[in-house]
Design an enzyme around this catalytic site. Structure first.
Site, PDB file in Angstrom:
ATOM      1  N   ASP A 133      -1.297   7.313  10.342  1.00 54.77           N
ATOM      2  CA  ASP A 133      -0.958   5.685  10.581  1.00 54.77           C
ATOM      3  C   ASP A 133       0.599   5.703  10.931  1.00 54.77           C
ATOM      4  OD1 ASP A 133       0.137   6.322   7.813  1.00 54.77           O
ATOM      5  OD2 ASP A 133      -1.164   4.482   7.098  1.00 54.77           O
ATOM      6  N   SER A 191       1.057  -1.334   0.519  1.00 57.58           N
ATOM      7  CA  SER A 191      -0.180   0.095   0.185  1.00 57.58           C
ATOM      8  C   SER A 191       0.868   1.372  -0.210  1.00 57.58           C
ATOM      9  CB  SER A 191      -1.077   0.061   1.347  1.00 57.58           C
ATOM     10  OG  SER A 191      -0.220   0.012   2.055  1.00 57.58           O
ATOM     11  N   HIS A 225       2.272   5.940   5.993  1.00 57.22           N
ATOM     12  CA  HIS A 225       1.669   6.059   4.326  1.00 57.22           C
ATOM     13  C   HIS A 225       2.339   8.028   4.014  1.00 57.22           C
ATOM     14  CE1 HIS A 225      -0.369   2.789   4.988  1.00 57.22           C
ATOM     15  NE2 HIS A 225       0.307   2.492   3.534  1.00 57.22           N
TER      16      HIS A 225
END
Length: 634
Positions: free
Chosen positions: A610, A487, A613
């Site tokens: 988070d 991701s 990212h």
């Protein structure tokens, strides 16, 4: 009665077997340097349950000529339900109050766990046992208890049928063992390399072989028929077999990854056979394995192993949601979590499981009447009933709120961006594939960058391009690259393709190194592996040296490999992944590590919430840093 008391003295070493299993499970999830096969603790539990339950039922059949099925159900419910109900209800209440993002399907989770069919709900929902990055369900581990519950429901009836119709031990053993073999065969046939094996991992049909192997052992190795006095040669043989099985079990804990092909094509069946040998050695009063695994520590932990298994995931999930720097002090946080798990399990065992297991439920009405009396002998203890009622009410509110949470899912900015990027990647990949080998592939930067989906990028992220020199842009425009990742790569894909217009990207949320092996094989077979390969793997879990070797072998020595290391401070494997990559550069001359971790570590403002990212602002640093390192390596 004497025979039964004598039998229990012989099998106290089973607490040691339980302890080994529960330690393996805990280490698999909590240690910063994960043991590969900690999930194999579950087959040990299965084998042990199959043996003990079948042994008790066989004793009852031999002594009484019948099996009290309803009495068996009552004993199992008394032993298992208090702990399970407490854990599920308390966890649901916590989710309702403090972690509402997990409310989705909460009602179904509660109901299926109480009915012991939760493993099939996980199969239906496509829940992955091996996706270890995103916020995991605190209930995911309860699949194994559902399989055991299904076994407890049907097994007394099956055993009665076998004793009535077949009668003799050897053919009964043969039938049960063949059933175990077909269960293992189903696992092997249903397994598909390169696909998530969670359906096979959760399925009753594909996991029952461990329980059946333990059950088959009890038919030919009944505890009441085992003699304490053995010739030295026989005792030495039993001890050697038991110790050898234990050593092989420990070795497999460290060497057999959860998604290994071998694991599902006989590896787990072989491990269960080793567990059968260990259980047989421990059960025999003439062997020394019982004494080897019998001590106060193992006995204490073994009695609480059920609670330890129950509470491991809720503690792990809730603790790691609140603590965002797990990777900074992984050992410390692992010890804290283990301490919390053991403490909660002890309290549950002492004040809930044991009392309710021995409680005379025929006196429930009388006890409740005593509770409401003004001068009740229970005194301040009645406050616990009030607390329990509040917890149950909160859990009920959460379970009814779960339907609304399911129908109104919230999509984060990051999720929306990755979804948009996936469309842009697909469109750009088609253009790269179409133009491959033609003169168009050497188009100028300005023309090639125009193919990127402008709706998926902003003027802020465009600055990643602006940080390159004119010569670097021209060099990047001509470079063919194949990129495979998770991701994080998906997050930065559009920005990278603006810099490298001939970059082919295959990125997927939740991807691990084991998944990338199949992806790279497919790209190699299709001729889509360029002479330069960019990898972004490790965010979702560590990888073994064997997996890294497979990746490098598929890519080949003739290609240059750039591997972006991880910035994932919320997970304990961050340093393990980065150290493994750095060490790998000593073995593979064509491998270069792009140290994104060091470059970004002190810039929390570059990331989404988070802290993993890159956000819109951070992407310009991510894309330009990766690009410069690739171009320098060229």
């Amino acid at each position: 009665m004497n025979q039964r008391i004598k039998r229990h003295r012989y099998i106290t070493g089973f607490d040691g077997v339980r302890t080994i299993a529960v330690i393996a499970v805990i280490l698999y999830h909590l240690m910063p340097y994960n043991i590969q096969g900690g999930y194999l603790g579950v087959p040990i539990f299965f084998v042990l349950s199959g043996y003990l339950i079948t042994d008790l039922l066989n004793q009852e059949w031999q002594q009484n000529g019948k099996i009290d099925v309803w009495g068996f159900y009552q004993r199992r419910i008394r032993r298992l339900y208090p702990g399970l109900v407490t854990m599920v209800v308390a966890t649901a209440a916590y989710i309702t109050l403090f972690q509402r993002s997990l409310l989705v399907n909460l009602r179904a989770v509660i109901v299926t766990n109480f009915l012991y069919v939760y493993n099939w709900l996980e199969v239906h929902q496509g829940q992955s046992y091996f996706d270890r990055f995103g916020t995991q369900s605190p209930f995911v581990h309860l699949w194994s208890l559902s399989i055991e519950g299904q076994f407890y429901l049907f097994w007394p009836l099956v055993l009665i049928f076998l004793w009535v119709v077949v009668r003799r031990r050897q053919p009964i053993f043969d039938i049960i063992f063949i059933g175990a073999f077909f269960s293992a065969l189903a696992m092997a046939l249903l397994f598909q390399p390169g696909q998530d094996p969670s359906r096979i991992y959760f399925g009753t049909d594909t996991r029952m072989f461990s329980i059946l192997l333990g059950a088959s052992l009890s038919i030919i190795w009944p505890s009441t028929s085992l003699k304490k006095d053995l010739p030295n040669s026989a005792r030495l043989f039993l001890d050697s077999a038991g110790v050898g099985a234990l050593l092989l079990i420990i070795w497999m804990f460290f060497q057999l990854p959860g998604e290994s092909d071998l694991n599902y094509r006989g590896g787990m069946f072989f491990f269960s056979l080793l567990s059968v040998i260990l259980v047989a050695a421990v059960a025999h009063p003439g062997a020394d394995m019982n004494r080897l695994l019998s001590n106060r520590v193992f006995s204490w932990l073994g009695k609480r192993s059920y609670g330890i298994y129950l509470y491991q995931y809720p503690v792990m999930v809730f603790y790691e949601t609140k603590v965002t720097n797990i990777a900074q002090h992984p050992w410390l946080h692992a010890l804290i979590e283990i301490g919390l798990i053991v403490t909660i399990s002890h309290l549950s065992y002492t004040y809930i499981e044991l009392p309710l297991q021995h409680f005379d439920y025929r006196q429930t009405k009388k006890v409740l009447h005593e509770f409401i009396q003004r001068d009740s002998r229970y005194g301040f203890k009645r406050a616990w009933i009030v607390l329990a009622a509040v917890v149950c009410l909160t859990a009920a509110i959460g379970s009814f709120s779960s339907q609304a949470a399911q129908t109104k899912p919230k999509t984060s900015t990051l999720q929306s961006k990755i979804a948009a990027n996936e469309k842009s990647i697909q469109k750009h990949n088609q253009k790269v594939a179409k133009e491959s080998g033609s003169q168009k592939i050497a188009a100028s930067y300005s023309d090639a960058s125009a193919t990127a989906d402008s709706s998926s990028s902003s003027s802020t992220s465009q600055q990643g391009v602006d940080q390159l020199t004119s010569s670097e842009r021209q060099q990047a425009a001509k470079l063919q690259i194949t990129a495979v990742g998770d991701s994080v790569l998906a997050d930065g894909s559009v920005d990278l393709q603006q810099i490298f217009p001939q970059m082919y990207i295959d990125a997927k949320v939740g991807r691990q190194a084991s998944d990338a092996i199949g992806v790279l094989q497919g790209l190699a077979q299709q001729g889509k592996l360029a002479t330069t390969v960019l990898l972004s793997l490790g965010t979702n879990g560590p990888f073994t040296a064997d997996q890294l070797q497979q990746i490098m072998q598929i890519i080949g020595k003739q290609r240059k490999v750039f591997w972006i290391n991880t910035h994932v401070p919320t997970r304990r494997w961050q340093d393990q992944v980065n150290q493994s990559l750095q060490s790998a550069t000593n073995h593979y001359e064509n491998l270069k590590v792009i140290d994104w971790y060091t470059y970004s570590n002190s810039h929390s403002d570059w990331f989404y919430g988070d802290n993993v990212h890159p956000n819109e602002y951070g992407l310009k640093f991510y894309s330009s840093f990766v690009a410069k390192k690739v171009l320098q390596g060229e």
